[in-house]
Design a protein around this motif. Structure first.
Motif, PDB file in Angstrom:
ATOM      1  N   CYS A   1     -11.618   0.313 -14.670  1.00  0.00           N
ATOM      2  CA  CYS A   1     -11.598  -0.310 -13.519  1.00  0.00           C
ATOM      3  C   CYS A   1      -9.844  -0.733 -13.408  1.00  0.00           C
ATOM      4  CB  CYS A   1     -12.325  -1.446 -13.299  1.00  0.00           C
ATOM      5  SG  CYS A   1     -12.204  -1.959 -12.035  1.00  0.00           S
ATOM      6  N   VAL A   2      -9.200  -0.646 -12.243  1.00  0.00           N
ATOM      7  CA  VAL A   2      -7.668  -1.180 -11.455  1.00  0.00           C
ATOM      8  C   VAL A   2      -7.548  -2.322 -11.940  1.00  0.00           C
ATOM      9  CG1 VAL A   2      -7.062   1.129 -11.961  1.00  0.00           C
ATOM     10  CG2 VAL A   2      -7.872   0.129  -9.607  1.00  0.00           C
ATOM     11  N   GLY A   3      -8.625  -2.937 -11.752  1.00  0.00           N
ATOM     12  CA  GLY A   3      -8.851  -4.401 -10.765  1.00  0.00           C
ATOM     13  C   GLY A   3      -9.112  -4.596  -8.883  1.00  0.00           C
ATOM     14  N   GLY A   4      -8.690  -5.818  -8.314  1.00  0.00           N
ATOM     15  CA  GLY A   4      -8.576  -5.327  -6.793  1.00  0.00           C
ATOM     16  C   GLY A   4      -7.807  -4.020  -6.871  1.00  0.00           C
ATOM     17  N   ASP A   5      -8.217  -4.048  -4.998  1.00  0.00           N
ATOM     18  CA  ASP A   5      -8.039  -2.689  -4.189  1.00  0.00           C
ATOM     19  C   ASP A   5      -6.754  -3.444  -3.729  1.00  0.00           C
ATOM     20  OD1 ASP A   5      -7.484  -1.045  -2.555  1.00  0.00           O
ATOM     21  OD2 ASP A   5      -8.985  -0.789  -1.990  1.00  0.00           O
ATOM     22  N   VAL A   6      -5.331  -3.212  -4.526  1.00  0.00           N
ATOM     23  CA  VAL A   6      -4.662  -3.768  -3.702  1.00  0.00           C
ATOM     24  C   VAL A   6      -4.330  -3.478  -2.081  1.00  0.00           C
ATOM     25  CG1 VAL A   6      -2.289  -3.985  -3.602  1.00  0.00           C
ATOM     26  CG2 VAL A   6      -3.643  -4.559  -5.750  1.00  0.00           C
ATOM     27  N   ARG A   7      -4.480  -1.848  -1.713  1.00  0.00           N
ATOM     28  CA  ARG A   7      -3.678  -1.113  -0.343  1.00  0.00           C
ATOM     29  C   ARG A   7      -5.464  -2.102   0.513  1.00  0.00           C
ATOM     30  NH1 ARG A   7      -4.287   3.917  -1.623  1.00  0.00           N
ATOM     31  NH2 ARG A   7      -2.460   4.278  -1.610  1.00  0.00           N
ATOM     32  N   ALA A   8      -6.713  -2.137   0.374  1.00  0.00           N
ATOM     33  CA  ALA A   8      -7.448  -3.153   1.309  1.00  0.00           C
ATOM     34  C   ALA A   8      -7.092  -4.330   1.286  1.00  0.00           C
ATOM     35  CB  ALA A   8      -9.197  -3.323   0.020  1.00  0.00           C
TER      36      ALA A   8
ATOM     37  N   HIS B   1      -3.704  -5.060   1.263  1.00  0.00           N
ATOM     38  CA  HIS B   1      -2.413  -5.247   2.841  1.00  0.00           C
ATOM     39  C   HIS B   1      -3.096  -4.575   3.671  1.00  0.00           C
ATOM     40  CE1 HIS B   1       0.259  -2.286   4.200  1.00  0.00           C
ATOM     41  NE2 HIS B   1       1.286  -3.194   4.172  1.00  0.00           N
ATOM     42  N   ASP B   2      -4.377  -4.011   3.752  1.00  0.00           N
ATOM     43  CA  ASP B   2      -3.907  -3.542   4.730  1.00  0.00           C
ATOM     44  C   ASP B   2      -5.274  -4.604   5.908  1.00  0.00           C
ATOM     45  OD1 ASP B   2      -3.483  -1.227   4.939  1.00  0.00           O
ATOM     46  OD2 ASP B   2      -5.439  -0.264   4.525  1.00  0.00           O
ATOM     47  N   ALA B   3      -5.627  -5.691   4.849  1.00  0.00           N
ATOM     48  CA  ALA B   3      -6.338  -6.298   5.907  1.00  0.00           C
ATOM     49  C   ALA B   3      -5.826  -7.125   7.004  1.00  0.00           C
ATOM     50  CB  ALA B   3      -7.298  -7.301   4.685  1.00  0.00           C
ATOM     51  N   GLU B   4      -6.869  -8.242   7.392  1.00  0.00           N
ATOM     52  CA  GLU B   4      -5.979  -8.909   8.710  1.00  0.00           C
ATOM     53  C   GLU B   4      -5.892  -9.741   8.339  1.00  0.00           C
ATOM     54  OE1 GLU B   4      -7.961  -8.903  12.507  1.00  0.00           O
ATOM     55  OE2 GLU B   4      -8.232  -6.457  12.728  1.00  0.00           O
ATOM     56  N   ASP B   5      -6.879 -11.150   7.221  1.00  0.00           N
ATOM     57  CA  ASP B   5      -6.740 -11.866   6.932  1.00  0.00           C
ATOM     58  C   ASP B   5      -6.408 -11.992   5.398  1.00  0.00           C
ATOM     59  OD1 ASP B   5      -6.413 -14.197   5.729  1.00  0.00           O
ATOM     60  OD2 ASP B   5      -7.992 -15.223   7.564  1.00  0.00           O
ATOM     61  N   VAL B   6      -5.247 -11.728   4.848  1.00  0.00           N
ATOM     62  CA  VAL B   6      -5.124 -11.465   3.776  1.00  0.00           C
ATOM     63  C   VAL B   6      -5.860 -12.634   2.698  1.00  0.00           C
ATOM     64  CG1 VAL B   6      -4.221 -10.820   1.370  1.00  0.00           C
ATOM     65  CG2 VAL B   6      -3.353  -9.921   3.886  1.00  0.00           C
ATOM     66  N   ASP B   7      -5.792 -13.761   2.985  1.00  0.00           N
ATOM     67  CA  ASP B   7      -6.238 -14.863   2.361  1.00  0.00           C
ATOM     68  C   ASP B   7      -7.633 -14.347   1.997  1.00  0.00           C
ATOM     69  OD1 ASP B   7      -3.296 -15.822   1.363  1.00  0.00           O
ATOM     70  OD2 ASP B   7      -3.501 -17.251   2.804  1.00  0.00           O
TER      71      ASP B   7
ATOM     72  N   THR C   1      -9.664 -11.943   3.145  1.00  0.00           N
ATOM     73  CA  THR C   1     -10.603 -11.038   2.233  1.00  0.00           C
ATOM     74  C   THR C   1     -10.170 -11.418   0.545  1.00  0.00           C
ATOM     75  OG1 THR C   1      -9.581  -9.565   3.717  1.00  0.00           O
ATOM     76  CG2 THR C   1     -10.091  -8.672   2.205  1.00  0.00           C
ATOM     77  N   VAL C   2      -9.029 -11.684   0.190  1.00  0.00           N
ATOM     78  CA  VAL C   2      -9.345 -11.850  -1.584  1.00  0.00           C
ATOM     79  C   VAL C   2      -9.630 -13.053  -1.628  1.00  0.00           C
ATOM     80  CG1 VAL C   2      -7.656 -12.403  -3.303  1.00  0.00           C
ATOM     81  CG2 VAL C   2      -6.643 -11.218  -1.915  1.00  0.00           C
ATOM     82  N   GLU C   3     -10.238 -13.993  -1.089  1.00  0.00           N
ATOM     83  CA  GLU C   3     -10.939 -15.005  -1.528  1.00  0.00           C
ATOM     84  C   GLU C   3     -12.160 -14.799  -1.491  1.00  0.00           C
ATOM     85  OE1 GLU C   3     -11.869 -20.048   0.125  1.00  0.00           O
ATOM     86  OE2 GLU C   3     -10.269 -18.879   0.365  1.00  0.00           O
ATOM     87  N   ASN C   4     -12.518 -13.960  -0.539  1.00  0.00           N
ATOM     88  CA  ASN C   4     -14.302 -13.199  -0.301  1.00  0.00           C
ATOM     89  C   ASN C   4     -14.587 -12.206  -1.605  1.00  0.00           C
ATOM     90  OD1 ASN C   4     -14.727 -15.663   1.667  1.00  0.00           O
ATOM     91  ND2 ASN C   4     -15.090 -13.414   3.225  1.00  0.00           N
ATOM     92  N   LEU C   5     -13.897 -11.530  -1.766  1.00  0.00           N
ATOM     93  CA  LEU C   5     -13.645 -10.485  -2.782  1.00  0.00           C
ATOM     94  C   LEU C   5     -13.625 -11.624  -4.475  1.00  0.00           C
ATOM     95  CD1 LEU C   5     -13.768  -8.165  -4.180  1.00  0.00           C
ATOM     96  CD2 LEU C   5     -11.683  -7.385  -4.603  1.00  0.00           C
ATOM     97  N   ALA C   6     -12.929 -12.357  -4.363  1.00  0.00           N
ATOM     98  CA  ALA C   6     -12.935 -12.930  -6.170  1.00  0.00           C
ATOM     99  C   ALA C   6     -14.419 -13.990  -5.952  1.00  0.00           C
ATOM    100  CB  ALA C   6     -11.870 -14.548  -6.488  1.00  0.00           C
ATOM    101  N   GLU C   7     -14.416 -14.715  -5.042  1.00  0.00           N
ATOM    102  CA  GLU C   7     -15.970 -15.517  -4.799  1.00  0.00           C
ATOM    103  C   GLU C   7     -17.184 -14.185  -5.485  1.00  0.00           C
ATOM    104  OE1 GLU C   7     -17.211 -17.863  -1.883  1.00  0.00           O
ATOM    105  OE2 GLU C   7     -15.688 -18.950  -1.796  1.00  0.00           O
TER     106      GLU C   7
END
Length: 145
Positions: free
Chosen positions: A59-66, A68-74, A76-82
């Motif tokens: 697993c290469v970790g979080g999908d950095v492309r996703a 980048h493409d997110a409207e609200d990066v913060d 998106t990352v917060e929800n994924l981490a949770e």
């Protein structure tokens, strides 16, 4: 497309991250499917859970492309981490022995996912890296604990 496979063999559950073309990167869909598979293994009351990645990487970790493409990066990352933290917590609470099988790269949150196993089997090709600083991020996936 299903990106996390679940198979029950005897008393063991086998969960495979199955998106090798993307390095089994974690996005909201993958983490949701992974969480569902882990909960299914708990309901099946398995004695052993084996977690692996298909292809060249665990697993290469979080999908950095996703990100980048997110409207609200913060957000998106917060929800994924949770969601990932809930899944890792679920793995830790299991009565089953959790075995992670790592071949190729385990990076970022993939390291934390690999480390969630009671036993980590690392092949000769296994490479572990917390690459956050290269992206200007702080550790996630419980890697800082």
């Amino acid at each position: 497309m299903i990106r996390v496979l679940y198979e029950l063999r005897g008393g063991a559950a086998h969960i495979t991250l199955s998106d090798p073309d993307r390095g089994n990167a974690l996005d909201a869909v993958v983490v949701d499917e992974l969480h569902t598979a882990v909960r299914r293994a708990r309901m099946d009351d398995v004695g052993v859970l084996v977690l692996r990645g298909a292809g060249h990487a665990f697993c290469v970790g979080g999908d950095v492309r996703a990100f980048h493409d997110a409207e609200d990066v913060d957000h998106t990352v917060e929800n994924l981490a949770e969601a990932l933290h809930r899944t890792i917590s679920e793995l830790h609470r299991m009565n089953a022995v959790v075995v992670t099988v790592v071949q190729g790269t385990a990076a970022g949150a993939g390291v934390a996912l690999a480390a969630a196993g009671d036993l980590v089997l690392a092949g000769a090709s296994a490479r572990f890296t917390l690459a956050y600083t290269r992206l200007g991020l702080s550790p996630d996936g419980a890697a800082a604990c």
